[in-house]
Design an enzyme around this catalytic site. Structure first.
Site, PDB file in Angstrom:
ATOM      1  NE  ARG A  59       0.079   2.446  -5.801  1.00 18.46           N
ATOM      2  CZ  ARG A  59      -1.122   2.439  -6.587  1.00 18.46           C
ATOM      3  NH1 ARG A  59      -0.808   3.153  -7.654  1.00 18.46           N
ATOM      4  NH2 ARG A  59      -2.242   1.728  -6.251  1.00 18.46           N
ATOM      5  CB  CYS A  78     -13.894   3.068 -30.614  1.00 18.65           C
ATOM      6  SG  CYS A  78     -12.783   2.796 -31.874  1.00 18.65           S
ATOM      7  CD  GLU A  79     -14.830   2.032 -24.255  1.00 21.25           C
ATOM      8  OE1 GLU A  79     -15.145   2.609 -23.368  1.00 21.25           O
ATOM      9  OE2 GLU A  79     -14.911   0.801 -24.417  1.00 21.25           O
ATOM     10  CE1 TYR A  85      -1.379  -3.396  -9.016  1.00 17.36           C
ATOM     11  CE2 TYR A  85      -0.439  -1.272  -7.979  1.00 17.36           C
ATOM     12  CZ  TYR A  85      -0.892  -2.764  -7.776  1.00 17.36           C
ATOM     13  OH  TYR A  85      -0.783  -3.007  -6.798  1.00 17.36           O
ATOM     14  N   GLY A 120       0.634  -1.149   0.046  1.00 18.08           N
ATOM     15  CA  GLY A 120      -0.131  -0.058  -0.010  1.00 18.08           C
ATOM     16  C   GLY A 120       0.728   1.220   0.092  1.00 18.08           C
TER      17      GLY A 120
HETATM   18  N1  LLP Z   1      -1.205  -6.936  -0.595  1.00 18.11           N
HETATM   19  C1  LLP Z   1      -2.348  -7.354  -1.254  1.00 18.11           C
HETATM   20  C2  LLP Z   1      -3.262  -8.123  -0.471  1.00 18.11           C
HETATM   21  C3  LLP Z   1      -3.160  -6.535  -2.258  1.00 18.11           C
HETATM   22  O1  LLP Z   1      -4.272  -6.462  -2.648  1.00 18.11           O
HETATM   23  C4  LLP Z   1      -2.400  -5.427  -2.886  1.00 18.11           C
HETATM   24  C5  LLP Z   1      -2.898  -4.642  -3.922  1.00 18.11           C
HETATM   25  C6  LLP Z   1      -0.942  -5.281  -2.551  1.00 18.11           C
HETATM   26  C7  LLP Z   1      -0.513  -6.228  -1.225  1.00 18.11           C
HETATM   27  C8  LLP Z   1       0.061  -4.305  -3.151  1.00 18.11           C
HETATM   28  O2  LLP Z   1      -0.427  -3.209  -3.132  1.00 18.11           O
HETATM   29  P1  LLP Z   1       0.573  -1.866  -3.371  1.00 18.11           P
HETATM   30  O3  LLP Z   1       1.903  -1.889  -2.502  1.00 18.11           O
HETATM   31  O4  LLP Z   1       0.820  -1.938  -4.819  1.00 18.11           O
HETATM   32  O5  LLP Z   1      -0.393  -0.528  -3.050  1.00 18.11           O
HETATM   33  N2  LLP Z   1      -4.717  -1.417  -9.815  1.00 18.11           N
HETATM   34  C9  LLP Z   1      -4.583  -0.440  -8.761  1.00 18.11           C
HETATM   35  C10 LLP Z   1      -4.065  -0.924  -7.470  1.00 18.11           C
HETATM   36  C11 LLP Z   1      -4.708  -2.073  -6.962  1.00 18.11           C
HETATM   37  C12 LLP Z   1      -4.078  -2.866  -5.764  1.00 18.11           C
HETATM   38  C13 LLP Z   1      -4.493  -3.990  -5.621  1.00 18.11           C
HETATM   39  N3  LLP Z   1      -4.043  -4.622  -4.378  1.00 18.11           N
HETATM   40  C14 LLP Z   1      -3.793   0.893  -9.401  1.00 18.11           C
HETATM   41  O6  LLP Z   1      -3.337   0.743 -10.482  1.00 18.11           O
HETATM   42  O7  LLP Z   1      -3.690   1.908  -8.447  1.00 18.11           O
END
Ligand code: LLP
Length: 422
Positions: A288, A354-355, A383, A239
């Site tokens: 991320r 096309c959106e 992502y 996160g």
């Molecule tokens: N652990 C779990 C259980 C998760 O569901 C996620 C992300 C992470 C770790 C990693 O989170 P991060 O460190 O990347 O924030 N597609 C979206 C982000 C979806 C995140 C889903 N879960 C975007 O492009 O912002």
């Protein structure tokens, strides 16, 4: 973004001129910096050194095999959410004992695959899932390592689609149900309770939610230990947000500020204050923060057009290559790979899909661009490619990794033939 700079009006990533990459490999093209990846991992890893810990990279952010392997070489484990990601982690030679398996909807075959490989733990998201894992483990003559994903009802105040720790989100188990499960865990005779897990959401912008989580976890750990379970790890999820703003200062040639939304050691400190003294391993699952600011997307300007009161820069990448602006109204800085001065314009940067929801930026101030110019969409490493699609029968883009002066194609552009395969 680090390792990104203008030299003689050309944008370089490490020692490589980006317009050259666009000419050689075509666009849309994802480009990653190995130095940035190494730097990000080192900063996150060193934040946690005061406590026993594992960094389990969330593969969903970017599952390019070379990237996974590089992170494995640096010492990362993996957070996976499907048998596909499990296979990728294993193929990259990540030790199964460093793999955690999350997700609200694990299929039986996925559970069986993870059981047979001997992973570190299942992050279990419901009572029914625990029953199924218990049954499948019993049938397979195995004991399943279980970590209960709690839903702590903590709001990160971020985009609703990527906030996961509030009581009405589909993720995790409500605290009262967690307590009930702990109380009768002996009925799950083929399972061992080895951990607790939470993931509050993504793009978390400040430390407060992690501090709150630490307090919730501390109380729960004491209850679990009092019930006679020996916890091996506490998984605090991922996160950590990144700074997407990256303003460009042409005068000083300086791009970007700190890549993280806040210092990762603040998370380690908040966790350490509440549960550090318990001596239990902490698992952190960043996606991320490890990869977003190591990557950018190169796209070429196809056309310029103007309607009443509105300018459009039409480029050859759209929501098929980078859906984040369309899906989350996300901001990605867009800069030219060649500076030629001149006036600035305000325009929508849009793709060929096309959106009307297909855009990379709206009402964005940019240097005036011409047909054929190459633009860089910044902070696109997380992502970006993983959310790409074949919509409008568009082949997925190529990916290259730069390391100093070296350039390695780490995924070929998808061919038109593969779209024809049945
Ligand atoms: N652990 C779990 C259980 C998760 O569901 C996620 C992300 C992470 C770790 C990693 O989170 P991060 O460190 O990347 O924030 N597609 C979206 C982000 C979806 C995140 C889903 N879960 C975007 O492009 O912002």
């Amino acid at each position: 973004m680090k390792f990104l700079s203008y030299r003689h009006n050309h944008l370089y990533f490490e020692e490589v001129a980006l317009h050259r990459l666009a000419n050689e490999f075509g666009t849309p093209l994802y480009v990653y910096s190995e130095a940035a990846l190494v730097d990000n991992f080192a900063r996150i890893e060193s934040a946690f050194t005061k406590m026993p810990h594992s960094i389990c990279y969330a593969l969903k952010a970017n599952s390019n095999p070379t990237i996974i392997r590089k992170l494995r070489d640096l010492g990362a484990g993996a957070d996976v959410v499907s048998v596909g990601e499990l296979n990728l982690a294993l193929k990259a030679d990540i030790d199964p004992q460093k793999i955690v398996f999350a997700g609200v909807g694990k299929r039986d075959d996925e559970i069986l695959a993870a059981l047979s490989k001997g992973i570190k733990g299942f992050n279990v998201e419901s009572e029914m899932e625990l029953q199924v894992i218990n049954q499948l483990a019993g049938d397979a003559g195995k004991s399943a390592p279980i970590s209960l994903r709690i839903n702590p009802d903590i709001d990160i105040h971020g985009h609703p689609y990527i906030s996961t720790g509030r009581h009405h989100d589909k993720f995790g188990i409500a605290l009262e149900t967690v307590r009930k499960i702990i109380g009768n865990f002996s009925t799950y005779s083929n399972c061992e309770l080895v951990g607790l897990h939470a993931h509050l959401g993504s793009q978390v912008a400040d430390i407060a939610p992690y501090a709150e989580l630490g307090q919730v976890m501390r109380k729960l750990i004491q209850e679990v230990q009092a019930a006679g379970h020996r916890l091996r790890y506490i998984d605090v999820g991922g996160g950590l947000g990144v700074d997407y703003s990256q303003p460009i200062d042409v005068a000083t040639d300086a791009l970007g500020r700190d890549d993280f939304a806040f210092d990762p050691s603040a998370i380690a400190e908040a966790i350490s204050e509440s549960i550090g003294s318990l001596g239990i391993e902490i698992v952190f699952e960043p996606g991320r923060a490890l990869i977003a600011n190591t990557g950018l997307l190169l796209t070429r300007v196809l056309y310029l057009k103007e309607t009443t009161g509105k300018k459009f820069v039409i480029v050859d990448s759209g929501m098929t290559e980078m859906i984040r602006p369309s899906l989350y109204s996300a901001f990605h800085a867009i800069v030219p790979t060649n500076l030629r001065g001149g006036t600035r314009i305000t325009a929508d940067v849009v793709g060929p899909i096309c959106e009307s929801g297909d855009f990379l930026a709206r009402d964005r101030e940019l240097p005036e661009v011409q047909r054929g110019d190459v633009l860089a969409v910044l902070s696109a490493g997380a992502y970006g490619f993983t959310l790409s699609s074949n919509y409008n029968a568009r082949p997925r883009p190529a990916e290259v990794l730069v390391s100093n002066e070296d350039v390695q194609v780490i995924r070929k552009r998808q061919s038109l033939e593969t779209l024809w395969q049945e």
